[in-house]
Design a protein around this motif. Structure first.
Motif, mmCIF file in Angstrom:
data_model
loop_
_atom_site.group_PDB
_atom_site.id
_atom_site.type_symbol
_atom_site.label_atom_id
_atom_site.label_comp_id
_atom_site.label_asym_id
_atom_site.label_seq_id
_atom_site.Cartn_x
_atom_site.Cartn_y
_atom_site.Cartn_z
ATOM 1 N N UNK A 33 -6.039 13.702 -4.202
ATOM 2 C CA UNK A 33 -5.220 14.118 -3.058
ATOM 3 C C UNK A 33 -5.876 13.720 -1.745
ATOM 4 N N UNK A 34 -7.217 13.771 -1.703
ATOM 5 C CA UNK A 34 -7.905 13.344 -0.494
ATOM 6 C C UNK A 34 -7.677 11.875 -0.201
ATOM 7 N N UNK A 35 -7.671 11.051 -1.263
ATOM 8 C CA UNK A 35 -7.397 9.618 -1.088
ATOM 9 C C UNK A 35 -5.962 9.408 -0.600
ATOM 10 N N UNK A 36 -5.016 10.078 -1.260
ATOM 11 C CA UNK A 36 -3.612 9.886 -0.910
ATOM 12 C C UNK A 36 -3.311 10.402 0.487
ATOM 13 N N UNK B 242 0.838 -1.207 0.000
ATOM 14 C CA UNK B 242 0.000 0.000 0.000
ATOM 15 C C UNK B 242 0.867 1.250 0.000
ATOM 16 N N UNK B 243 1.958 1.230 0.752
ATOM 17 C CA UNK B 243 2.857 2.391 0.812
ATOM 18 C C UNK B 243 3.440 2.699 -0.557
ATOM 19 N N UNK B 244 3.892 1.669 -1.264
ATOM 20 C CA UNK B 244 4.466 1.888 -2.599
ATOM 21 C C UNK B 244 3.433 2.484 -3.548
ATOM 22 N N UNK B 245 2.218 1.949 -3.507
ATOM 23 C CA UNK B 245 1.169 2.450 -4.398
ATOM 24 C C UNK B 245 0.880 3.918 -4.114
ATOM 25 N N UNK B 246 0.790 4.267 -2.845
ATOM 26 C CA UNK B 246 0.426 5.639 -2.493
ATOM 27 C C UNK B 246 1.564 6.616 -2.789
ATOM 28 N N UNK B 247 2.799 6.205 -2.546
ATOM 29 C CA UNK B 247 3.913 7.102 -2.831
ATOM 30 C C UNK B 247 4.056 7.364 -4.325
ATOM 31 N N UNK B 248 3.997 6.300 -5.121
ATOM 32 C CA UNK B 248 4.099 6.488 -6.571
ATOM 33 C C UNK B 248 2.916 7.279 -7.109
ATOM 34 N N UNK B 249 1.729 7.036 -6.560
ATOM 35 C CA UNK B 249 0.561 7.795 -6.971
ATOM 36 C C UNK B 249 0.669 9.263 -6.609
#
Length: 553
Positions: A131-134, A100-107
């Motif tokens: 941005x609200x999701x991230x 999940x961390x990788x997905x959110x950082x790259x996103x």
């Protein structure tokens, strides 16, 4: 349940719940690194919303947006943030924290990069929604990193520090915004956000969190609940944000409220009859949890004194962002002081004390601010707004800890329900407070404007003299006496509107002072009764947690 095969964690090092990182014993240099990265991530998470709020007029101007379109930018962030914050807990439990961390950082990096390439209202709206999701994923990531650097006894404080730092970023964003926009180019703001995302990506790549445990937690009905609950909350947020902009008599607001009630009600009905609910309605409907939600929401309404009241007053007297840098430096310093002192003095056996003190500070500050005039300047509000900024973060720790302890005592599965309650209470309380105070201010401005206009008659010598003075400013430009008088009348009308707004904001401050007094009597009375009887309202929860922790040794 699957755990890392590389290293077998000792019982006390295992995660407290699936989806959270393990807590091995780190050497001191690594602890410092975790804390530093956690602070960076927490501030970056806060900036994602803080920079939007601080620069919304500039963003609207650069894109040529109406106030309604600007309101949708604010609503889009809140909609996605509150709807994904609780469901992400299950995603971490199912997929693991590292993935999940990788997905959110790259996103996050890709999202901020997109802003540099495409600059339109549609793109801005989509970016703010994403941005609200991230941000909902970045906030727990920040406090997970800070908790890794804390001792076992202080890890709960690490979570409070991480969330508190996201609040520190809000006034700090207003401090740095004039520097970022000194050349008038809104792209500089996007470059700054993109740079922060790259720094976060690099830091997390250098020092990763320990692995988490995973387990199968999703059920098919979870998707049904989310597809009902999320649109219902989004409709409610849309009403709170847009109500005072389009005004409350607009028909679609009523339809949106009706739709929100039906959708949220259907989701709760499904959850109430499930054997393994995602949102435990029976726990949420308990007296203690409802009281916790009321306290969290009420505090956000009272904090509208600063988030809406003081900003609106200073804007009404002609203060711009450049004139408010020192003001927000004071607010930022007070917020940090509230975080440090709040964490240092927090006592699980007496959590209500800090909340009562916070309410008292807000009430006193609001009462002191209620005598503002057109001569009021930021320096006149330093003390009172510092008091409110201190209270805004001082109450956060005990409020969070009370909810977390109640959830953990019932089992890790209740953390999803706690996250939903806390996020909704904070978001709905904040937006509802702004809607309430904004509506009240508009109504009172109309009242004061009517009263002031009634007293202005052309036969009054003072009015005639004032019109002559104001029209005289155009003496070298406008030679026609009638036109000069008309220009003077226009300037007088502007002054009347300004004075009516100032009087209306004074009424807002008095309203907050009265609401604070009522809240103080309610919670202060409960605190006094607990102290006299020697009762700890969290006694059963603390005892249950002691047994849980003892079984891990």
């Amino acid at each position: 349940m699957a755990a890392s095969a590389d290293y077998q964690f000792k019982p006390h090092e295992r995660p407290l719940m699936p989806g959270s990182p393990a807590t091995p014993d780190h050497p001191m240099p690594r602890r410092i690194g975790y804390i530093a990265i956690g602070i960076l991530i927490a501030l970056t998470s806060g900036f994602s919303n803080g920079l939007l709020l601080a620069n919304l007029p500039q963003i609207q101007g650069s894109l040529g947006l109406t106030p309604v379109e600007g309101g949708w930018l604010t609503a889009a962030y809140s909609m996605t943030n509150v709807c994904t914050s609780f469901v992400l807990i299950k995603f971490r439990q199912q997929l693991g924290l590292q993935r999940i961390t990788r997905v959110f950082l790259l996103g996050f990096v890709a999202l901020n990069g997109l802003q540099l390439l495409v600059h339109s209202y549609g793109t801005e709206l989509a970016v703010r929604a994403a941005s609200g999701v991230l941000a909902s994923g970045f906030t727990p990531l920040g406090f997970f990193y800070i908790m890794q650097g804390m001792s076992a006894k202080a890890r709960m404080s690490g979570m409070i520090i991480g969330i508190g730092l996201t609040q520190v970023a809000l006034p700090l964003a207003r401090v740095i915004s004039p520097l970022l926009l000194a050349d008038g180019d809104i792209q500089t703001l996007y470059v700054f956000e993109f740079g922060l995302s790259l720094v976060c990506l690099g830091c997390v790549a250098l020092l990763r969190l320990p692995p988490s445990e995973r387990m199968e937690v999703f059920e098919k009905l979870d998707l049904v609940t989310f597809l009902l609950f999320a649109p219902g909350v989004m409709l409610l947020i849309a009403v709170l944000v847009q109500g005072r902009i389009v005004w409350w008599s607009t028909p679609w607001l009523g339809y949106a409220i009706a739709g929100a009630i039906l959708l949220i009600g259907a989701a709760m009905l499904i959850e109430h009859n499930r054997a393994n609910p995602m949102l435990n309605t029976r726990w949420i409907a308990s007296r203690d949890v409802l009281r916790f939600a009321m306290i969290a929401a009420s505090m956000r309404i009272l904090l509208g004194e600063q988030n809406y009241g003081s900003i609106g007053l200073l804007t009404a007297v002609g203060m711009g962002q450049d004139q408010l840098v020192t003001f927000y430096l004071v607010v930022t310093a007070a917020t940090i002081a509230g975080l440090v002192i709040g964490v240092a003095t927090m006592n699980p056996l007496d959590l209500l004390r800090q909340i009562v003190i916070s309410i008292a500070l807000i009430g006193i500050a609001a009462w002191l601010d209620a005598d503002a005039s057109n001569l009021t300047r930021p320096a006149n509000l330093y003390i009172t707004q510092a008091m409110i900024a201190f209270a805004a973060i001082f109450f956060l720790g005990p409020t969070m800890m009370g909810g977390v302890l109640r959830a953990l005592a019932k089992g890790p599965s209740h953390m999803v329900s706690y996250s939903a309650v806390f996020s909704l209470a904070q978001t709905i309380g904040g937006l509802g407070g702004t809607a309430l105070l904004g509506t009240f201010q508009i109504v009172r401005e109309k009242f004061h404007s009517h009263e002031l206009v009634q007293s202005i008659v052309m036969s009054d010598p003072q009015v005639a003299t004032r019109l002559q003075q104001l029209g005289g400013a155009y003496g070298k430009i406008v030679t026609d006496p009638s036109l000069r008088q008309a220009q003077g009348a226009g300037l007088l009308a502007q002054q009347v509107t300004r004075e009516a707004n100032i009087l209306a904001f004074n009424d807002v401050f008095l309203l907050i002072a009265m609401l604070s007094a009522l809240a103080f009597l309610w919670l202060g009375g409960r605190w006094l009764v607990f102290r006299v009887r020697g009762v700890n309202p969290l006694g059963p929860e603390l005892a249950a947690l002691q047994k849980m922790l003892a079984s891990r040794r």
